[in-house]
Write a protein that holds these residues in place. Structure first.
Motif, PDB file in Angstrom:
ATOM      1  N   THR A  44     -20.513-125.434 -71.475  1.00 25.00           N
ATOM      2  CA  THR A  44     -21.958-125.682 -71.408  1.00 25.00           C
ATOM      3  C   THR A  44     -22.568-124.961 -70.212  1.00 25.00           C
ATOM      4  O   THR A  44     -23.622-124.318 -70.315  1.00 25.00           O
ATOM      5  CB  THR A  44     -22.250-127.195 -71.292  1.00 25.00           C
ATOM      6  OG1 THR A  44     -21.698-127.867 -72.414  1.00 25.00           O
ATOM      7  CG2 THR A  44     -23.752-127.455 -71.230  1.00 25.00           C
ATOM      8  N   GLY A  45     -21.896-125.053 -69.062  1.00 25.94           N
ATOM      9  CA  GLY A  45     -22.396-124.398 -67.860  1.00 25.94           C
ATOM     10  C   GLY A  45     -22.412-122.883 -67.987  1.00 25.94           C
ATOM     11  O   GLY A  45     -23.383-122.229 -67.598  1.00 25.94           O
ATOM     12  N   ALA A  46     -21.338-122.313 -68.539  1.00 29.09           N
ATOM     13  CA  ALA A  46     -21.271-120.855 -68.717  1.00 29.09           C
ATOM     14  C   ALA A  46     -22.371-120.374 -69.663  1.00 29.09           C
ATOM     15  O   ALA A  46     -22.982-119.322 -69.446  1.00 29.09           O
ATOM     16  CB  ALA A  46     -19.900-120.463 -69.258  1.00 29.09           C
ATOM     17  N   THR A  47     -22.628-121.144 -70.694  1.00 25.01           N
ATOM     18  CA  THR A  47     -23.679-120.785 -71.663  1.00 25.01           C
ATOM     19  C   THR A  47     -25.060-120.854 -71.019  1.00 25.01           C
ATOM     20  O   THR A  47     -25.907-119.978 -71.233  1.00 25.01           O
ATOM     21  CB  THR A  47     -23.633-121.721 -72.883  1.00 25.01           C
ATOM     22  OG1 THR A  47     -22.313-121.720 -73.433  1.00 25.01           O
ATOM     23  CG2 THR A  47     -24.621-121.271 -73.951  1.00 25.01           C
ATOM     24  N   SER A  48     -25.268-121.878 -70.202  1.00 19.25           N
ATOM     25  CA  SER A  48     -26.575-122.026 -69.543  1.00 19.25           C
ATOM     26  C   SER A  48     -26.864-120.827 -68.642  1.00 19.25           C
ATOM     27  O   SER A  48     -27.999-120.337 -68.594  1.00 19.25           O
ATOM     28  CB  SER A  48     -26.618-123.319 -68.724  1.00 19.25           C
ATOM     29  OG  SER A  48     -25.840-123.224 -67.559  1.00 19.25           O
ATOM     30  N   LEU A  49     -25.843-120.339 -67.937  1.00 15.96           N
ATOM     31  CA  LEU A  49     -26.053-119.235 -67.002  1.00 15.96           C
ATOM     32  C   LEU A  49     -26.429-117.939 -67.709  1.00 15.96           C
ATOM     33  O   LEU A  49     -27.200-117.129 -67.176  1.00 15.96           O
ATOM     34  CB  LEU A  49     -24.795-119.023 -66.153  1.00 15.96           C
ATOM     35  CG  LEU A  49     -24.476-120.141 -65.155  1.00 15.96           C
ATOM     36  CD1 LEU A  49     -23.195-119.826 -64.403  1.00 15.96           C
ATOM     37  CD2 LEU A  49     -25.620-120.336 -64.175  1.00 15.96           C
ATOM     38  N   VAL A  64     -29.370-129.158 -67.541  1.00 18.37           N
ATOM     39  CA  VAL A  64     -29.536-130.609 -67.472  1.00 18.37           C
ATOM     40  C   VAL A  64     -28.320-131.299 -68.093  1.00 18.37           C
ATOM     41  O   VAL A  64     -27.770-132.253 -67.526  1.00 18.37           O
ATOM     42  CB  VAL A  64     -30.822-131.057 -68.196  1.00 18.37           C
ATOM     43  CG1 VAL A  64     -30.915-132.578 -68.236  1.00 18.37           C
ATOM     44  CG2 VAL A  64     -32.059-130.476 -67.516  1.00 18.37           C
ATOM     45  N   VAL A  65     -27.887-130.797 -69.246  1.00 18.17           N
ATOM     46  CA  VAL A  65     -26.704-131.364 -69.921  1.00 18.17           C
ATOM     47  C   VAL A  65     -25.461-131.182 -69.052  1.00 18.17           C
ATOM     48  O   VAL A  65     -24.667-132.116 -68.870  1.00 18.17           O
ATOM     49  CB  VAL A  65     -26.490-130.690 -71.297  1.00 18.17           C
ATOM     50  CG1 VAL A  65     -25.224-131.224 -71.963  1.00 18.17           C
ATOM     51  CG2 VAL A  65     -27.699-130.917 -72.202  1.00 18.17           C
ATOM     52  N   PHE A  66     -25.298-129.979 -68.505  1.00 16.28           N
ATOM     53  CA  PHE A  66     -24.150-129.708 -67.640  1.00 16.28           C
ATOM     54  C   PHE A  66     -24.143-130.630 -66.424  1.00 16.28           C
ATOM     55  O   PHE A  66     -23.079-131.119 -66.011  1.00 16.28           O
ATOM     56  CB  PHE A  66     -24.161-128.248 -67.176  1.00 16.28           C
ATOM     57  CG  PHE A  66     -23.135-127.945 -66.116  1.00 16.28           C
ATOM     58  CD1 PHE A  66     -21.800-127.791 -66.454  1.00 16.28           C
ATOM     59  CD2 PHE A  66     -23.504-127.834 -64.780  1.00 16.28           C
ATOM     60  CE1 PHE A  66     -20.838-127.530 -65.478  1.00 16.28           C
ATOM     61  CE2 PHE A  66     -22.555-127.583 -63.800  1.00 16.28           C
ATOM     62  CZ  PHE A  66     -21.225-127.426 -64.151  1.00 16.28           C
ATOM     63  N   SER A  67     -25.311-130.882 -65.852  1.00 11.62           N
ATOM     64  CA  SER A  67     -25.410-131.729 -64.660  1.00 11.62           C
ATOM     65  C   SER A  67     -24.861-133.125 -64.921  1.00 11.62           C
ATOM     66  O   SER A  67     -24.157-133.705 -64.080  1.00 11.62           O
ATOM     67  CB  SER A  67     -26.870-131.827 -64.197  1.00 11.62           C
ATOM     68  OG  SER A  67     -27.358-130.562 -63.812  1.00 11.62           O
ATOM     69  N   ILE A  68     -25.161-133.661 -66.091  1.00 11.39           N
ATOM     70  CA  ILE A  68     -24.680-135.004 -66.452  1.00 11.39           C
ATOM     71  C   ILE A  68     -23.154-135.001 -66.611  1.00 11.39           C
ATOM     72  O   ILE A  68     -22.456-135.869 -66.076  1.00 11.39           O
ATOM     73  CB  ILE A  68     -25.350-135.489 -67.747  1.00 11.39           C
ATOM     74  CG1 ILE A  68     -26.869-135.645 -67.525  1.00 11.39           C
ATOM     75  CG2 ILE A  68     -24.748-136.813 -68.210  1.00 11.39           C
ATOM     76  CD1 ILE A  68     -27.645-135.896 -68.802  1.00 11.39           C
ATOM     77  N   LEU A  69     -22.641-134.006 -67.326  1.00  8.46           N
ATOM     78  CA  LEU A  69     -21.194-133.917 -67.555  1.00  8.46           C
ATOM     79  C   LEU A  69     -20.443-133.699 -66.245  1.00  8.46           C
ATOM     80  O   LEU A  69     -19.419-134.337 -65.979  1.00  8.46           O
ATOM     81  CB  LEU A  69     -20.895-132.769 -68.524  1.00  8.46           C
ATOM     82  CG  LEU A  69     -21.472-132.903 -69.941  1.00  8.46           C
ATOM     83  CD1 LEU A  69     -21.202-131.631 -70.738  1.00  8.46           C
ATOM     84  CD2 LEU A  69     -20.867-134.104 -70.655  1.00  8.46           C
TER      85      LEU A  69
END
Length: 237
Positions: A44-49, A64-69
């Motif tokens: 998720t984090g790699a995709t967001s970047l 936002v999703v990555f932050s929760i995980l």
């Protein structure tokens, strides 16, 4: 019909995303202590970047999703500073950035955000806020017995600067995040020494570092292109 988000990516960006996810997945497969949450968070984090590097608001939504995980993973290893940072700062600022980016498109109907200039006053205020937030979080983390307190404190400073610069639509958000990635690589190396199941988090932030370097290069090119477009428009008018 909604546009396929992968069609927004260039061949290089798509390749970078695939390679990033591949390395993350390989580190997960070859780890005997597999944590599916770490895998999901990393991808998720790699995709967001990748999407943030293109100035697309969907990248902020994924942040936002990555932050929760990531906050859940950090809690499991007593990195309370990381948990509080991502739940109380990175996630909320990413949410505000979604609104800011949507309200400031490069041009009407475009998904790409308008790159902004940083003036000395904005940077000064951001640094003051970073100092205040860092001091506050230091005592909170110390109270809760945060693991690796010194490095976690540095992580808060770099995270706040990166989030703030991202909200302000500055290309230098990526430089701050790259610095934060280095700190987090060291933090998760320390964690992996005690629990090898956290090895994928090291791979995750190495991948993040590479993506953030690309993000800075991409935003600098975006800024030049947008400025040239405005100049050309003024000449025509």
């Amino acid at each position: 019909m909604k546009k396929n988000p992968f069609k927004l990516l260039t061949k290089f960006e798509l390749g970078l995303w695939i390679v990033s996810c591949l390395f993350i997945f390989i580190s997960f497969i070859f780890n005997s202590h597999r944590d599916i949450l770490t895998l999901i968070a990393s991808i998720t984090g790699a995709t967001s970047l990748i999407y943030i590097a293109k100035g697309e608001a969907v990248g902020q939504i994924l942040t936002v999703v990555f932050s929760i995980l990531y906050a859940v993973i950090s809690f499991k290893f007593r990195y309370y500073g990381e948990m509080i940072t991502y739940l109380g700062m990175t996630g909320p600022i990413a949410f505000l950035s979604v609104i800011s980016w949507i309200r400031h498109p490069y041009k009407d109907g475009a998904g790409e955000v308008q790159v902004a200039n940083m003036n000395p006053l904005k940077f000064f205020v951001l640094c003051i806020l970073a100092a205040v937030v860092t001091g506050l979080f230091y005592f909170i983390m110390k109270y809760f017995g945060n693991a690796n307190l010194a490095l976690s404190t540095v992580s808060i400073t770099t995270s706040f600067l990166a989030s703030g610069l991202m909200f302000l639509r500055s290309p230098f958000y990526a430089v701050a995040y790259a610095c934060n990635d280095i700190v987090l690589i060291v933090l998760w190396i320390m964690a992996s020494v005690r629990d090898i199941s956290y090895l994928p988090m090291i791979i995750c932030f190495v991948i993040f570092f590479i993506n953030d370097i690309y993000g800075f290069v991409s935003w600098k090119k975006m800024k030049v292109r947008q400025q040239n477009s405005y100049v050309a428009k003024e000449l025509i008018n």
